[in-house]
Write an enzyme that holds these catalytic residues in place. Structure first.
Site, PDB file in Angstrom:
ATOM      1  N   ARG A 320      79.297 -11.695 -13.169  1.00 52.86           N
ATOM      2  CA  ARG A 320      78.946 -12.671 -14.211  1.00 52.86           C
ATOM      3  C   ARG A 320      78.485 -14.001 -13.607  1.00 52.86           C
ATOM      4  O   ARG A 320      77.613 -14.679 -14.153  1.00 52.86           O
ATOM      5  CB  ARG A 320      80.148 -12.877 -15.143  1.00 52.86           C
ATOM      6  CG  ARG A 320      80.358 -11.669 -16.071  1.00 52.86           C
ATOM      7  CD  ARG A 320      81.792 -11.592 -16.559  1.00 52.86           C
ATOM      8  NE  ARG A 320      82.000 -10.582 -17.589  1.00 52.86           N
ATOM      9  CZ  ARG A 320      82.175  -9.272 -17.347  1.00 52.86           C
ATOM     10  NH1 ARG A 320      82.134  -8.815 -16.108  1.00 52.86           N
ATOM     11  NH2 ARG A 320      82.379  -8.431 -18.335  1.00 52.86           N
ATOM     12  N   GLY A 388      78.284   0.341 -13.299  1.00 56.51           N
ATOM     13  CA  GLY A 388      78.080   0.399 -14.740  1.00 56.51           C
ATOM     14  C   GLY A 388      78.034  -1.002 -15.328  1.00 56.51           C
ATOM     15  O   GLY A 388      77.243  -1.297 -16.238  1.00 56.51           O
ATOM     16  N   ARG A 416      75.913   8.244 -16.201  1.00 53.62           N
ATOM     17  CA  ARG A 416      76.861   7.591 -17.131  1.00 53.62           C
ATOM     18  C   ARG A 416      76.189   7.190 -18.444  1.00 53.62           C
ATOM     19  O   ARG A 416      75.002   6.879 -18.491  1.00 53.62           O
ATOM     20  CB  ARG A 416      77.519   6.390 -16.437  1.00 53.62           C
ATOM     21  CG  ARG A 416      78.411   6.868 -15.289  1.00 53.62           C
ATOM     22  CD  ARG A 416      79.067   5.743 -14.570  1.00 53.62           C
ATOM     23  NE  ARG A 416      80.017   5.022 -15.414  1.00 53.62           N
ATOM     24  CZ  ARG A 416      80.649   3.918 -15.030  1.00 53.62           C
ATOM     25  NH1 ARG A 416      80.432   3.409 -13.833  1.00 53.62           N
ATOM     26  NH2 ARG A 416      81.491   3.331 -15.830  1.00 53.62           N
ATOM     27  N   SER A 460      85.148  -2.329 -25.248  1.00 45.12           N
ATOM     28  CA  SER A 460      84.455  -2.348 -23.961  1.00 45.12           C
ATOM     29  C   SER A 460      83.919  -3.745 -23.668  1.00 45.12           C
ATOM     30  O   SER A 460      83.086  -4.276 -24.397  1.00 45.12           O
ATOM     31  CB  SER A 460      83.289  -1.352 -23.984  1.00 45.12           C
ATOM     32  OG  SER A 460      82.418  -1.636 -22.916  1.00 45.12           O
ATOM     33  N   GLN A 462      82.071  -4.415 -21.251  1.00 43.64           N
ATOM     34  CA  GLN A 462      80.673  -4.305 -20.821  1.00 43.64           C
ATOM     35  C   GLN A 462      79.743  -4.375 -22.034  1.00 43.64           C
ATOM     36  O   GLN A 462      78.716  -5.050 -21.999  1.00 43.64           O
ATOM     37  CB  GLN A 462      80.465  -2.988 -20.076  1.00 43.64           C
ATOM     38  CG  GLN A 462      81.228  -2.957 -18.767  1.00 43.64           C
ATOM     39  CD  GLN A 462      81.038  -1.668 -18.003  1.00 43.64           C
ATOM     40  OE1 GLN A 462      80.466  -0.716 -18.516  1.00 43.64           O
ATOM     41  NE2 GLN A 462      81.530  -1.636 -16.784  1.00 43.64           N
ATOM     42  N   ASP A 610      90.744  -0.015 -15.358  1.00 44.14           N
ATOM     43  CA  ASP A 610      90.322   0.401 -14.009  1.00 44.14           C
ATOM     44  C   ASP A 610      91.492   0.792 -13.114  1.00 44.14           C
ATOM     45  O   ASP A 610      91.290   1.260 -11.993  1.00 44.14           O
ATOM     46  CB  ASP A 610      89.545  -0.730 -13.335  1.00 44.14           C
ATOM     47  CG  ASP A 610      88.206  -0.959 -14.018  1.00 44.14           C
ATOM     48  OD1 ASP A 610      87.699  -0.020 -14.660  1.00 44.14           O
ATOM     49  OD2 ASP A 610      87.685  -2.082 -13.921  1.00 44.14           O
ATOM     50  N   LYS A 637      83.998   7.078 -16.265  1.00 46.31           N
ATOM     51  CA  LYS A 637      83.937   5.991 -15.277  1.00 46.31           C
ATOM     52  C   LYS A 637      83.128   6.480 -14.076  1.00 46.31           C
ATOM     53  O   LYS A 637      82.374   7.434 -14.191  1.00 46.31           O
ATOM     54  CB  LYS A 637      85.371   5.577 -14.903  1.00 46.31           C
ATOM     55  CG  LYS A 637      86.074   4.802 -16.023  1.00 46.31           C
ATOM     56  CD  LYS A 637      85.377   3.492 -16.289  1.00 46.31           C
ATOM     57  CE  LYS A 637      86.033   2.680 -17.381  1.00 46.31           C
ATOM     58  NZ  LYS A 637      85.234   1.523 -17.778  1.00 46.31           N
ATOM     59  N   ARG A 641      87.805  10.445 -14.199  1.00 44.99           N
ATOM     60  CA  ARG A 641      89.036  10.067 -13.485  1.00 44.99           C
ATOM     61  C   ARG A 641      90.242  10.895 -13.907  1.00 44.99           C
ATOM     62  O   ARG A 641      91.235  10.940 -13.180  1.00 44.99           O
ATOM     63  CB  ARG A 641      89.296   8.566 -13.654  1.00 44.99           C
ATOM     64  CG  ARG A 641      88.333   7.755 -12.812  1.00 44.99           C
ATOM     65  CD  ARG A 641      88.588   6.270 -12.863  1.00 44.99           C
ATOM     66  NE  ARG A 641      87.712   5.614 -11.878  1.00 44.99           N
ATOM     67  CZ  ARG A 641      87.411   4.331 -11.879  1.00 44.99           C
ATOM     68  NH1 ARG A 641      87.926   3.532 -12.809  1.00 44.99           N
ATOM     69  NH2 ARG A 641      86.624   3.828 -10.947  1.00 44.99           N
ATOM     70  N   ARG A 682      87.903   4.024  -6.587  1.00 43.56           N
ATOM     71  CA  ARG A 682      89.304   3.811  -6.989  1.00 43.56           C
ATOM     72  C   ARG A 682      90.150   5.078  -6.791  1.00 43.56           C
ATOM     73  O   ARG A 682      91.345   5.009  -6.547  1.00 43.56           O
ATOM     74  CB  ARG A 682      89.370   3.321  -8.430  1.00 43.56           C
ATOM     75  CG  ARG A 682      88.625   1.983  -8.602  1.00 43.56           C
ATOM     76  CD  ARG A 682      89.106   1.211  -9.800  1.00 43.56           C
ATOM     77  NE  ARG A 682      88.120   0.207 -10.194  1.00 43.56           N
ATOM     78  CZ  ARG A 682      87.997  -0.992  -9.645  1.00 43.56           C
ATOM     79  NH1 ARG A 682      88.808  -1.358  -8.661  1.00 43.56           N
ATOM     80  NH2 ARG A 682      87.075  -1.837 -10.059  1.00 43.56           N
TER      81      ARG A 682
HETATM   82  C1  S3P Z   1      84.092  -4.257 -16.764  1.00 43.49           C
HETATM   83  C2  S3P Z   1      84.553  -3.650 -17.883  1.00 43.49           C
HETATM   84  C3  S3P Z   1      85.266  -2.382 -17.885  1.00 43.49           C
HETATM   85  C4  S3P Z   1      85.652  -1.937 -16.487  1.00 43.49           C
HETATM   86  C5  S3P Z   1      84.590  -2.198 -15.472  1.00 43.49           C
HETATM   87  C6  S3P Z   1      84.264  -3.669 -15.425  1.00 43.49           C
HETATM   88  C7  S3P Z   1      83.382  -5.540 -16.880  1.00 43.49           C
HETATM   89  O1  S3P Z   1      84.431  -1.395 -18.446  1.00 43.49           O
HETATM   90  O2  S3P Z   1      85.997  -0.585 -16.473  1.00 43.49           O
HETATM   91  O3  S3P Z   1      85.006  -1.792 -14.178  1.00 43.49           O
HETATM   92  O4  S3P Z   1      83.205  -6.226 -15.858  1.00 43.49           O
HETATM   93  O5  S3P Z   1      83.001  -5.886 -17.995  1.00 43.49           O
HETATM   94  P1  S3P Z   1      84.386  -1.190 -20.043  1.00 43.49           P
HETATM   95  O6  S3P Z   1      84.236  -2.505 -20.614  1.00 43.49           O
HETATM   96  O7  S3P Z   1      83.205  -0.336 -20.317  1.00 43.49           O
HETATM   97  O8  S3P Z   1      85.673  -0.531 -20.351  1.00 43.49           O
END
Ligand code: S3P
Length: 729
Positions: A320, A388, A416, A460, A462, A610, A637, A641, A682
């Site tokens: 970010r 991702g 993914r 999520s 993300q 995670d 993921k 996992r 991981r």
């Molecule tokens: C993350 C959000 C998580 C996490 C990833 C990092 C992020 O994923 O698993 O390693 O930095 O926003 P999700 O938001 O899809 O769960």
């Protein structure tokens, strides 16, 4: 205006004219013939002397040998337009600083030191070529006080010439160049000089062949320039030369001793390093950060954990910081940055979009923000590696740009699901194509977006962050509701960049309006709790352990791992709790205590999303049974996992039962054996921790991706008592 029309200056002139012949290019040079030739070639529009051309120039490029720069800077300063930008091309930078100090602050802000890593042993205008810089690296070395606008102008000039623009601090630049460029040149000059002085020199040169020609090519370089370079970079050059002399002395001794083993070891090391270098730099995908897939971790059983650690910076926050720092106005300085491959790919992507980024150097990254309208069209697909997060966040940002782009990744990432971001982005007006399965590559046609209200079907961060980033550029309000709390680094960091947004934490909503700007800020990235988690579990499961983890990010949207372990009976204390740059941070003390199995509370899942691989190891070491349901997300993921962990645990003798959305793990005795990490960082690290309680050694295959999130994991693990070694086959 170009001062000095030699190989580099001439190539800049030719290149600029080749891209756009209407650009006016002026040049000054002591050699009238070069100027005349350039006018005839139409690679410059006018020639003159420095004093008379300076006032008319918008960009002044000093393409002179390094020591001459100090002499001309005051003259340029005295004659230039106050709004002009000045840059240079010298392969040494630190010697300019003293002269720069004597000039006023306004000039210092508009001087952007630069160095194209291009050129050849040939010199002079006649050797110059328009394409000299195509796909070559140019290193800019601005100071934190250099104006971001000036930096962007110089960056843009090099982009026009087809170059990749990198950034380094002046000090790092001069150290690195002393080793990679200056030393080889010195050796080339020296070898020719040694041979010419030999009695048999006539014969030596008569029979010299390809090897001599290859090695001595650099000795045909310009003598003035190279003597300047060594004088200007004397300190760094003598340091690396000392190391080289030491190496030669050892080699001489080995030859005298007929020590074939020593020679073989040295040559093999050098050969494999060079082969890798060539593969990475001279193959089509070579500029992507790539891992070697054949890394195996070998872990000896048993041990206890002791000492203190600061694990690398938080991955989510590092991503970010790059994104927001790039589109902010001003210079953002980041410390504690994660130098892992995922974050480095994101750095490379923003560099490709015209952002000048210095570092990372010892966890420091400096971003010369281009503002929200300043990103440039990427000239190739942006490679997101294994990440991702990077792909999904960038999808939001790129959907709203005025240019098209493409995002792709490694094999894992290319499998993914992306519809979770693509669908809501399409509702905002975005135009994005995926494969028929909704997987990458993402082909994005930049367009204007409008804000939407979006109820996320899954918690999520993300998806939330992707939509907020799109929302920065969209018309109207973007309003996102999360079904359960998930990490909120984007919201916190946007506030840190001065971007107005409204959050209702109880209701799980965040809203922002497009059209505001981000103001550069300083970011201190805490240690990643997701990386700390491996060592938290390590100390929690190994009798006699006591470990201090320093400066760990303990944002409540990330502390699921602590909450879950504490519910299992773990002894974890938070000390020295503080807030740094809007993020809560603490030192964690973890001591061994027998754990017991639990049913993992559903609301903790997004807060520990995670950390499940290593939590499953904790569950295997606990008394009784641990049950996780409602975590189907773990199947998509970096690997599946649930399957990957179940298979690994089973092969170590633990009883598990898998469900679509979770797993049941019966605590028991861990044996040794071979485990496949499925290329998931991981999973690889989790099974490394398992060995602490295993009866026999554990071998974990396909572990190269550990470097995506945790560079230095093996060294750190050894430091606190885990007997792990990495092997590349
Ligand atoms: C993350 C959000 C998580 C996490 C990833 C990092 C992020 O994923 O698993 O390693 O930095 O926003 P999700 O938001 O899809 O769960």
């Amino acid at each position: 205006m170009i001062l000095g029309l030699g190989l580099i200056g001439g190539s800049i002139a030719r290149g600029l004219k080749a891209v756009d012949s209407s650009q006016r290019v002026l040049a000054a040079d002591l050699d009238g013939k070069s100027l005349q030739a350039a006018i005839e070639d139409k690679s410059i529009d006018a020639a003159g002397d420095l004093e008379s051309l300076c006032p008319h120039a918008e960009i002044i490029v000093i393409a002179l040998p390094p020591l001459a720069i100090n002499a001309v800077l005051p003259i340029i300063y005295a004659h230039m337009d106050a709004a002009a930008v000045v840059t240079d091309v010298a392969s040494v930078k630190s010697h300019i600083l003293k002269t720069l100090d004597t000039l006023d602050e306004g000039f210092q802000r508009r001087f952007v030191p630069g160095h194209p890593i291009a050129g050849s042993e040939q010199s002079g205008y006649q050797a110059s070529r328009a394409e000299l810089f195509a796909q070559r690296n140019v290193i800019l070395t601005p100071l934190p006080t250099t104006s971001p606008e000036a930096v962007a102008i110089v960056n843009c000039m090099w982009r026009q010439l087809g170059a990749n623009v990198l950034g380094m601090s002046i000090c790092r630049h001069d150290e690195v160049l002393a080793a990679t460029s200056h030393l080889p040149h010195l050796l080339a000059f020296a070898i020719v000089d040694v041979l010419v002085k030999q009695e048999l020199s006539a014969d030596i040169f008569r029979y010299a062949a390809g090897g001599f020609a290859d090695f001595s090519r650099l000795a045909s370089s310009d003598a003035t320039m190279w003597s300047d370079i060594f004088i200007a970079n004397a300190d760094a050059s003598t340091r690396v030369l000392d190391a080289y002399i030491e190496n030669l002395v050892e080699l001489k001794k080995a030859i005298g001793d007929r020590d074939q083993a020593y020679l073989m070891a040295t040559f093999l090391r050098a050969k494999s390093t060079r082969d890798k270098f060539i593969e990475q730099h001279f193959t089509p995908s070579g500029d992507n950060v790539m891992t070697d897939s054949r890394v195996t971790l070998q872990v000896q059983p048993g041990g206890k954990i002791a000492g203190a650690l600061r694990v690398p910076g938080d991955k989510s926050i590092s991503h970010r910081a790059i994104i927001l720092g790039s589109i902010a106005e001003g210079v953002t300085e980041v410390s504690g940055f994660l130098e892992g491959e995922d974050a480095l790919n994101t750095v490379a992507a923003f560099r490709e979009m015209g952002v000048t980024i210095i570092g990372p150097e010892a966890g420091k990254l400096t971003l010369y923000g281009v503002g929200k309208a300043g990103l440039q069209v990427p000239r190739k697909p942006l490679y997101m590696g294994n990440s991702g997060t990077a792909m999904r966040l960038l999808a939001g940002l790129l959907a709203a740009q005025s240019f098209d782009s493409e995002l792709n990744g490694d094999e894992s990432l290319n499998g993914r699901p992306m519809n979770r971001v693509v669908k809501p982005l399409r509702q905002m007006g975005a135009s994005i194509a995926t494969t028929a399965n909704g997987t990458p590559p993402l082909r994005i046609t930049g367009t204007e977006l409008r804000g939407i209200e979006y109820n996320m079907p899954l918690a999520s961060a993300q998806v939330k962050s992707c939509l907020l980033l799109a929302g920065l550029f969209a018309q109207g309000v973007t309003d996102v509701r999360e079904p359960a709390s998930c990490r909120d680094h984007t919201e916190r960091m946007l506030a840190g960049f001065g971007y107005p947004l409204q959050r209702d934490i109880a209701a799980g909503t965040v809203r922002l309006e497009g059209g505001h700007i981000l103001k550069a800020t300083a970011i201190d990235v805490p240690a990643d709790i997701s990386s700390a988690a491996f060592f938290i579990v390590a100390a929690a499961i190994s009798p006699g352990s006591s470990l201090l983890l320093e400066h760990v990010g303990v944002n409540p949207t990330r502390t699921g791992v602590i909450n879950i372990l504490q519910t299992m009976g773990a002894d974890i204390e938070l000390h020295n709790e503080r807030e740094i740059g809007g993020e809560p941070v603490a030192d964690l003390r973890v001591r061994y205590r027998q754990l017991r199995g639990i049913e993992i509370p559903t609301q903790q899942i997004p807060l520990a999303i995670d950390e499940f691989p290593v939590l499953f190891i904790a569950a295997a070491c606990a008394e009784g049974e641990t049950l996780l349901r409602g975590a189907a997300e773990l199947r998509v993921k970096e690997s599946d996992r649930i399957d990957a962990m179940a298979a690994g645990l089973t092969s170590l003798g633990i009883t598990t039962e898998s469900y679509d959305d979770g797993i049941r793990i019966q605590g028991g005795n861990l044996g040794g054996g071979r485990v496949d990490s499925h290329g998931d960082h991981r999973i690889a690290m989790a099974f490394t921790i398992a060995a602490l309680r295993a009866t026999d050694a554990i071998t974990i295959t396909d572990c190269a991706n550990v470097a995506t999130s945790f560079p230095g994991f093996v060294e750190m693990a050894n430091r606190v008592g885990i007997k792990v070694s990495a092997h590349v086959d």
